[in-house]
Write an enzyme that holds these catalytic residues in place. Sequence first.
Site, short mmCIF file in Angstrom:
data_model
loop_
_atom_site.label_atom_id
_atom_site.label_comp_id
_atom_site.label_asym_id
_atom_site.label_seq_id
_atom_site.Cartn_x
_atom_site.Cartn_y
_atom_site.Cartn_z
N GLY A 616 83.08 87.15 62.43
CA GLY A 616 82.22 88.28 62.77
C GLY A 616 82.96 89.59 62.72
O GLY A 616 84.19 89.65 62.83
N GLY A 619 81.36 97.25 65.03
CA GLY A 619 81.87 98.60 64.89
C GLY A 619 83.23 98.80 65.52
O GLY A 619 83.91 99.78 65.25
N LYS A 637 89.89 88.30 69.02
CA LYS A 637 89.26 89.58 68.72
C LYS A 637 90.34 90.62 68.47
O LYS A 637 91.24 90.82 69.30
CB LYS A 637 88.37 90.00 69.90
CG LYS A 637 87.54 91.25 69.67
CD LYS A 637 86.60 91.47 70.87
CE LYS A 637 85.71 92.66 70.64
NZ LYS A 637 84.79 92.88 71.79
N ASP A 723 75.23 96.72 76.84
CA ASP A 723 74.94 96.45 75.43
C ASP A 723 74.53 95.00 75.23
O ASP A 723 74.99 94.33 74.33
CB ASP A 723 76.16 96.79 74.56
CG ASP A 723 75.78 96.84 73.07
OD1 ASP A 723 74.63 97.18 72.76
OD2 ASP A 723 76.63 96.51 72.23
#
Length: 957
Positions: A616, A619, A637, A723
């Site tokens: 994945g 932004g 990540k 979010d």
Amino acid sequence: MPYWAKTYGPGVAKAVAVDKNGDIIVAGYVEKDDKDDGFVARLDRDGNVKWFKVYDTGSKKEYKWDRFKDVKIASNGDIIVVGDTDSFGAGGEDVWVLRLDSNGKVKWQKTYGGPDHDYANAVAIAENGDIIVAGETRSFGVGEIKRWGFTSNVWVLRLDSQGNVKWQKMYGGSDDDEANAVAVAPNGDIIVAGHTSSFDGAWLLCLDKHGNVKWQKVYKVPQEWAGFYSVSVLPNGDIVVGGRVTLEEENEKLVLPWILKLDSNGNIKWQKSYKGDSEDPSDKVSITTLPDGSIVVATWTWEFSAGVPNVWVLRLDKNGNVKWQKTFSKGDDDKANAVAITPNEDIIVAGRTYSTGTGENIWLLRLPPDGNLPGCDFCNDSNAQVMDTNAEVHNTHCEVLSGVRKYQVEVEEGLIFKKKRKEWRTEKAPLVVMNSKATVKSLKITPEVQYYFNPEIKQNIQNSISFNIPQLVEGADSIIKLTAKNDFTNSLKLSLDLSSNDFLDLETTNLEFPELKKGQKVSKSLVITPKYAGSFDFRVKIKAIADGIELETEKVIPVEVAERTAQAYAMPQTPATPPTPQPVTPTPTPSPAGVQLPADFPPQLAYKYADVELIGKGGFARVYKAKRKDGKVVAVKIPLSLDENTGKAFLREITNWLHLKHPNIVRLYDANILPIPFLEMEYCESSLEKLPKPLPVEVASYIVFNIAEGLKYAHSKGIIHRDLKPSNILLKNGTPKISDWGLSKVMTETHSTTLASFTPFYASPEQTSRRFGKPDHRSDIWQLGVIFYQLVTGRLPFEGDDLIEVVSRIATDEPIPPGELNPEAKDVEHIILTCLRKDMEERYQSVAELQFELATYLGVRYKRELKRSITVNDAPRAAFYAGKLMLMFLKMGDLKEAYKYASDLKFYARGELTKDVESLAEQIKLRLEEGLSFAGEELLAKAEVIAHKVSLGFGEV
């Protein structure tokens, strides 16, 4: 939707109702030469007249009063209007009822009365279409003959849809009694509200569908006046009444608006008055209620004006506390007589104004749910104090009569020594029902506008700014062109604020445009330098003055910034041997022989991971699936770029995420800023985004319940997410887990150097515009509501051709009810729509409140399925639902219910699970005996494992 204030010629608006399509029906009377004629008008949502009709009795009397006082809309769209007339009927004044079609054409019109004066003050429509009329009568009932005639009784008539009398009854005592309002409860009971002099106070009667009294109560403040003028019944049967009460303060008598909330038996839940003085106790106080229980009050006051009456509107929460209060007046005698709510919860106020300089005029206002009219020069905040009142409640015992008049007379006895005594007499008093013959005259009314504002103007302002943005490259200067064009208003002045774009270096953060007349346009150029690569929102805050009205809005454009080079990181020199731990940081090595890494995976981490694959990219970062040296599969990540701002965001994510350890939150295993910034976290095989939609409503509800469990835990730590979206809700073995806390914010934080980003489709109104308030934990509840909506309908509640349109719809539109898109979603529709209230105060105030509603819905279904499974002797299915119920009640903190279903699970579990369930049940029992009301993380984790193992044995899972 536009907001406005308009007058419609000489007269008074006494009642207002809103049709299903949003049209406004207003009724009252027009005045000419000391003669009043009833009128009914149909307005569109913008306040324009579709038709305006006067129902002229043709009377030649020198003075006549034919007035409409209330209006309701039948289920087929017909208009029922009631009032009284002295032009038709049996004598005096008679009750007057008309049934009109949707175009104002008379279907039938009738009068009801006797030889004396009879009045209709209110109307309601029963579920079967019957018409309930309430008012007062001097022709019938019980009372005394006084100097001016008979005293009045409350009068209630039940008519069929054609105006035929099913029954009519009088309720009263020896003095004047009147009904001012009527409503039909969900169970069919009729609630009548008014004033009684016979029993001295505000009077409420609950009648069954035949007019028999179920209970009757008077509410009074000792030695003071009190009366009711409006009534509303909530879906749960609670009753809200509005009236006036006289109170004494510092030796001064004050006549104040008075609101009470009662249970279905008339017992007081709360009672409050609002300090806005009136001179006349009979001045109307109109109320209406919203589905969430909040109350809108419309009346008048001169407490906050220079000695003249002002229209006064208050919005109260379900406990009677003031959410906002405002006055509206152009400077003279202005009063509100009625209030109604539109399908999108705008507020319609109807009354009269003397402020036009042409006498008494019909006046209507359309207000937004928050009451604010931008740029309005006759709108003011009021500051009425809220006072708890101490009204006493007494049962009353009125007489109930039908078709007779009962009264006292004085008679003389004796031939010589005459004595006077009072004697009751009863005589028949037949009801006279007559057709009336009012003619319909259409008037051409052009409203006079006192105020008009269309929120769509914000959309026009956003559209007036256009951007020409070239391909942006990290670290490279670019020139963007901003053009302002005015094609919608006479005059437009714009000021742009670009300071929110932290991913850019700008030569200036503010641009001013000169005043633009209609048709003019101006362009300006600006040099920008992107700081780093990725996907971003280019934000422009716009301050505008359009035809003198000041407005603020924001335009958001998604942009992509390309990387300057193909490789995200400089490649430092690395030794040829494996790293040796050093006091500060390890020294990275190149990839071990034969291990292939993705080209964009940082080689500095090659010594930690193998079998790396990109899964994945967003932004802010890339996410990889990788295997640690100990063989555990994890997700890694890595930020897309390195700079000061990225470092701050990364540290914030680490700080918040490290505090969160919960089964419904993705676990953070490791994090560091050296040798490069990275996060190592729990690997989940899927996400909500990848699930086919719509899901079965029960499945979706259980997913949302568990997401809420994770949110509840995070909020307890003072952390909000901001979010939430399907791609951030990951799934591991079917369990939803919240990920990506990069936008989370500690709720107690008071300073921030950056404006938080968000995903527009899931953004709450307060995230798009601060006029809705400051984002907080209830913003997460909104976003969870959007996810729930999408899971059960397969679509988003707010959609559009571009992001600007989406943001505009979030701020102004109401979503299509989920049940209209998926009938199976009807049972959870109220839960979803409560999450999606634009006013944060009207949403669930905590995730626990939302969970309680979900648990109620799920509990009913799980219990039903458990019972069905037991009936057919399906042990695996029974175990599955017993496990679901046990786990759900543990999470809700209801250990008693959890133990009950753990005990059921012991009976239906198989194999090795039996001992595990027995152990769990004992631990729950122990906590119950110790008086604890929570499960604890260890017990919850154990229950999660057991419930999951049980589900694996159930074939349908």
